[in-house]
Design an enzyme around this catalytic site. Structure first.
Site, mmCIF file in Angstrom:
data_model
loop_
_atom_site.group_PDB
_atom_site.id
_atom_site.type_symbol
_atom_site.label_atom_id
_atom_site.label_comp_id
_atom_site.label_asym_id
_atom_site.label_seq_id
_atom_site.Cartn_x
_atom_site.Cartn_y
_atom_site.Cartn_z
ATOM 1 N N SER A 10 0.855 -1.190 0.000
ATOM 2 C CA SER A 10 0.000 0.000 0.000
ATOM 3 C C SER A 10 0.885 1.231 0.000
ATOM 4 O O SER A 10 1.608 1.492 0.972
ATOM 5 C CB SER A 10 -0.895 0.009 1.239
ATOM 6 O OG SER A 10 -1.361 1.325 1.449
ATOM 7 N N HIS A 35 -1.111 -1.400 -4.415
ATOM 8 C CA HIS A 35 -2.374 -1.083 -3.751
ATOM 9 C C HIS A 35 -2.437 0.432 -3.499
ATOM 10 O O HIS A 35 -1.550 1.003 -2.868
ATOM 11 C CB HIS A 35 -2.453 -1.858 -2.433
ATOM 12 C CG HIS A 35 -3.756 -1.711 -1.720
ATOM 13 N ND1 HIS A 35 -4.864 -2.482 -2.027
ATOM 14 C CD2 HIS A 35 -4.140 -0.907 -0.706
ATOM 15 C CE1 HIS A 35 -5.869 -2.157 -1.222
ATOM 16 N NE2 HIS A 35 -5.465 -1.185 -0.410
ATOM 17 N N ASP A 37 -4.693 3.495 -1.951
ATOM 18 C CA ASP A 37 -5.792 3.811 -1.035
ATOM 19 C C ASP A 37 -6.341 5.200 -1.308
ATOM 20 O O ASP A 37 -5.671 6.200 -1.073
ATOM 21 C CB ASP A 37 -5.282 3.731 0.410
ATOM 22 C CG ASP A 37 -5.042 2.302 0.833
ATOM 23 O OD1 ASP A 37 -5.969 1.486 0.686
ATOM 24 O OD2 ASP A 37 -3.923 1.980 1.297
ATOM 25 N N MET A 39 -9.073 7.975 -0.390
ATOM 26 C CA MET A 39 -9.943 8.375 0.726
ATOM 27 C C MET A 39 -10.486 9.778 0.498
ATOM 28 O O MET A 39 -9.775 10.653 -0.005
ATOM 29 C CB MET A 39 -9.145 8.355 2.031
ATOM 30 C CG MET A 39 -8.486 7.008 2.310
ATOM 31 S SD MET A 39 -7.630 7.007 3.885
ATOM 32 C CE MET A 39 -6.812 5.405 3.809
ATOM 33 N N HIS A 68 -8.268 0.950 -4.207
ATOM 34 C CA HIS A 68 -9.198 0.719 -3.097
ATOM 35 C C HIS A 68 -9.920 2.035 -2.810
ATOM 36 O O HIS A 68 -9.350 2.935 -2.191
ATOM 37 C CB HIS A 68 -8.376 0.228 -1.895
ATOM 38 C CG HIS A 68 -9.156 -0.015 -0.651
ATOM 39 N ND1 HIS A 68 -8.544 -0.231 0.568
ATOM 40 C CD2 HIS A 68 -10.489 -0.097 -0.423
ATOM 41 C CE1 HIS A 68 -9.481 -0.420 1.492
ATOM 42 N NE2 HIS A 68 -10.665 -0.341 0.920
ATOM 43 N N MET A 70 -12.165 4.245 -0.904
ATOM 44 C CA MET A 70 -12.855 4.473 0.372
ATOM 45 C C MET A 70 -13.547 5.817 0.265
ATOM 46 O O MET A 70 -13.183 6.788 0.926
ATOM 47 C CB MET A 70 -11.836 4.436 1.524
ATOM 48 C CG MET A 70 -11.359 3.022 1.821
ATOM 49 S SD MET A 70 -9.812 2.992 2.738
ATOM 50 C CE MET A 70 -8.662 3.085 1.368
ATOM 51 N N MET A 139 -11.416 -6.074 5.329
ATOM 52 C CA MET A 139 -10.612 -5.118 6.099
ATOM 53 C C MET A 139 -10.332 -5.692 7.495
ATOM 54 O O MET A 139 -11.248 -6.160 8.172
ATOM 55 C CB MET A 139 -11.357 -3.794 6.279
ATOM 56 C CG MET A 139 -11.580 -2.988 5.017
ATOM 57 S SD MET A 139 -10.088 -2.522 4.130
ATOM 58 C CE MET A 139 -9.164 -1.611 5.364
ATOM 59 N N GLY A 144 -8.969 4.087 6.933
ATOM 60 C CA GLY A 144 -8.694 5.512 7.145
ATOM 61 C C GLY A 144 -7.211 5.806 7.279
ATOM 62 O O GLY A 144 -6.749 6.838 6.812
ATOM 63 N N PHE A 145 -6.476 4.904 7.890
ATOM 64 C CA PHE A 145 -5.065 5.186 8.163
ATOM 65 C C PHE A 145 -4.219 3.913 8.063
ATOM 66 O O PHE A 145 -4.714 2.823 8.345
ATOM 67 C CB PHE A 145 -4.908 5.774 9.570
ATOM 68 C CG PHE A 145 -5.702 7.033 9.749
ATOM 69 C CD1 PHE A 145 -5.185 8.271 9.345
ATOM 70 C CD2 PHE A 145 -6.986 6.991 10.271
ATOM 71 C CE1 PHE A 145 -5.943 9.430 9.469
ATOM 72 C CE2 PHE A 145 -7.753 8.153 10.402
ATOM 73 C CZ PHE A 145 -7.215 9.373 10.000
ATOM 74 N N GLY A 146 -2.962 4.108 7.689
ATOM 75 C CA GLY A 146 -2.005 3.018 7.741
ATOM 76 C C GLY A 146 -1.519 2.851 9.177
ATOM 77 O O GLY A 146 -1.813 3.689 10.040
ATOM 78 N N GLY A 147 -0.807 1.764 9.435
ATOM 79 C CA GLY A 147 -0.132 1.595 10.717
ATOM 80 C C GLY A 147 -1.027 1.257 11.899
ATOM 81 O O GLY A 147 -0.626 1.427 13.053
ATOM 82 N N ASP A 177 -6.617 -6.653 4.147
ATOM 83 C CA ASP A 177 -5.967 -5.337 4.211
ATOM 84 C C ASP A 177 -6.073 -4.742 5.614
ATOM 85 O O ASP A 177 -7.176 -4.545 6.127
ATOM 86 C CB ASP A 177 -6.683 -4.432 3.187
ATOM 87 C CG ASP A 177 -6.104 -3.024 3.096
ATOM 88 O OD1 ASP A 177 -5.084 -2.753 3.730
ATOM 89 O OD2 ASP A 177 -6.702 -2.217 2.360
ATOM 90 N N GLY A 178 -4.915 -4.445 6.199
ATOM 91 C CA GLY A 178 -4.901 -3.711 7.457
ATOM 92 C C GLY A 178 -4.115 -4.389 8.557
ATOM 93 O O GLY A 178 -4.476 -5.465 9.018
ATOM 94 N N GLY A 179 -3.007 -3.760 8.946
ATOM 95 C CA GLY A 179 -2.238 -4.228 10.096
ATOM 96 C C GLY A 179 -1.493 -5.538 9.902
ATOM 97 O O GLY A 179 -1.101 -6.187 10.876
ATOM 98 N N SER A 200 2.709 -0.246 6.219
ATOM 99 C CA SER A 200 3.792 0.088 7.141
ATOM 100 C C SER A 200 4.826 -1.038 7.270
ATOM 101 O O SER A 200 6.002 -0.769 7.497
ATOM 102 C CB SER A 200 3.220 0.472 8.506
ATOM 103 O OG SER A 200 2.242 -0.439 8.911
HETATM 104 C C1 DX5 Z 1 -6.411 1.430 5.482
HETATM 105 C C2 DX5 Z 1 -5.884 1.082 4.108
HETATM 106 C C3 DX5 Z 1 -4.769 0.099 4.102
HETATM 107 C C4 DX5 Z 1 -3.549 0.540 4.858
HETATM 108 C C5 DX5 Z 1 -2.614 -0.595 5.060
HETATM 109 O O1 DX5 Z 1 -7.507 2.263 5.365
HETATM 110 O O2 DX5 Z 1 -6.909 0.546 3.316
HETATM 111 O O3 DX5 Z 1 -4.446 -0.297 2.781
HETATM 112 O O4 DX5 Z 1 -2.878 1.569 4.197
HETATM 113 O O5 DX5 Z 1 -1.546 -0.140 5.835
HETATM 114 P P1 DX5 Z 1 -0.945 -1.006 7.042
HETATM 115 O O6 DX5 Z 1 -0.404 -2.238 6.437
HETATM 116 O O7 DX5 Z 1 0.076 -0.110 7.624
HETATM 117 O O8 DX5 Z 1 -2.104 -1.293 7.982
HETATM 118 ZN ZN ZN Z 2 -6.397 -0.407 1.321
#
Ligand code: DX5
Ligand code: ZN
Length: 221
Positions: A10, A35, A37, A39, A68, A70, A139, A144-147, A177-179, A200
């Site tokens: 991502s 990927h 994102d 938003m 993706h 959002m 998800m 909304g956010f990475g990390g 996707d996510g974490g 991340s």
């Molecule tokens: C969250 C995004 C993810 C995110 C993944 O809203 O859709 O794609 O950026 O980042 P990590 O791997 O850091 O959770």
């Molecule tokens: Zn994503």
């Protein structure tokens, strides 16, 4: 299974001041798809990448752009993202009032169709529409956010989605996707994921680390 697992970095976690270069870096580090994102500050509390930016980075890789969305008012914006260079367009199940119509718009632009589910959203609709999809995105954080921290309680949903896909007559990709990181990828892969998104965990350190970061995910144990 392990060998078929695709890794989709991502770019939300990349260095936006050199975004094109980062797409190039992650491609040579061994990414399978990119990927992206998107938003809108309404569906999720963050604003990120518009179609003009996607267009400007399209030339930096041959890999598929896994977009993706959002965003709300998704029907209005799909054409822009399609023209900008998206290959897969994933919309959220929560935003479309008429999912079949939205899927048709994506198809009319010749793109692959993905449907995403927030952690709190049921996947029951998949039983009716799985054969219209190319990809399902589960998800494992609130978008909304990475990390953010991986939500283990979504594992059951990954397993159920995999069952619905297997029962259908179509080959549908299962993206998670996510974490996701090297410590939890095993359970995600073994639950049936075919594409792993990671931001991340991949864009950490400098560009010389990206290859190893991807390999650590691919060779999980
Ligand atoms: C969250 C995004 C993810 C995110 C993944 O809203 O859709 O794609 O950026 O980042 P990590 O791997 O850091 O959770
Ligand atoms: Zn994503």
């Amino acid at each position: 299974m392990k060998n078929n697992l695709k890794i989709a970095p991502s770019i939300l976690s990349s260095d936006f001041s050199i975004l094109g270069k980062e797409v190039e870096n992650i491609t040579s580090a061994g990414a399978d798809l990119i990927h992206i994102d998107v938003m809108d500050g309404h569906f999720v509390p963050n604003l990120t990448i518009g179609p003009d930016i996607i267009k400007s980075i399209r030339a930096y890789t041959q890999l598929e752009f896994d977009v993706h969305l959002m965003i709300e008012n998704v029907d209005r914006y799909i054409p822009n993202y399609a023209k900008a260079g998206a290959d897969i367009i994933t919309i959220h199940s929560e935003v479309s009032k008429d999912i079949i119509k939205t899927i048709d718009i994506i198809r009319q632009h010749g793109k692959k169709v993905g449907l995403a589910f927030n952690p709190s959203s049921p996947i029951t609709i998949l039983n009716q529409i799985i054969e219209k999809l190319d990809l399902v995105l589960i998800m494992t954080v609130n978008p909304g956010f990475g990390g953010q921290v991986f939500m283990e309680d979504q594992i059951e949903k990954i397993v159920s989605t995999k069952k619905i896909i297997d029962m259908s007559k179509k080959e549908v990709l299962l993206e998670v996707d996510g974490g996701i990181n090297e410590n939890n990828i095993k359970i995600v892969a073994e639950s049936g994921a075919s594409i792993i998104v990671a931001g991340s965990a991949i864009f950490k350190g400098n560009k010389d680390n990206y290859k190893l970061n991807i390999e650590k995910l691919r060779n999980y144990n």
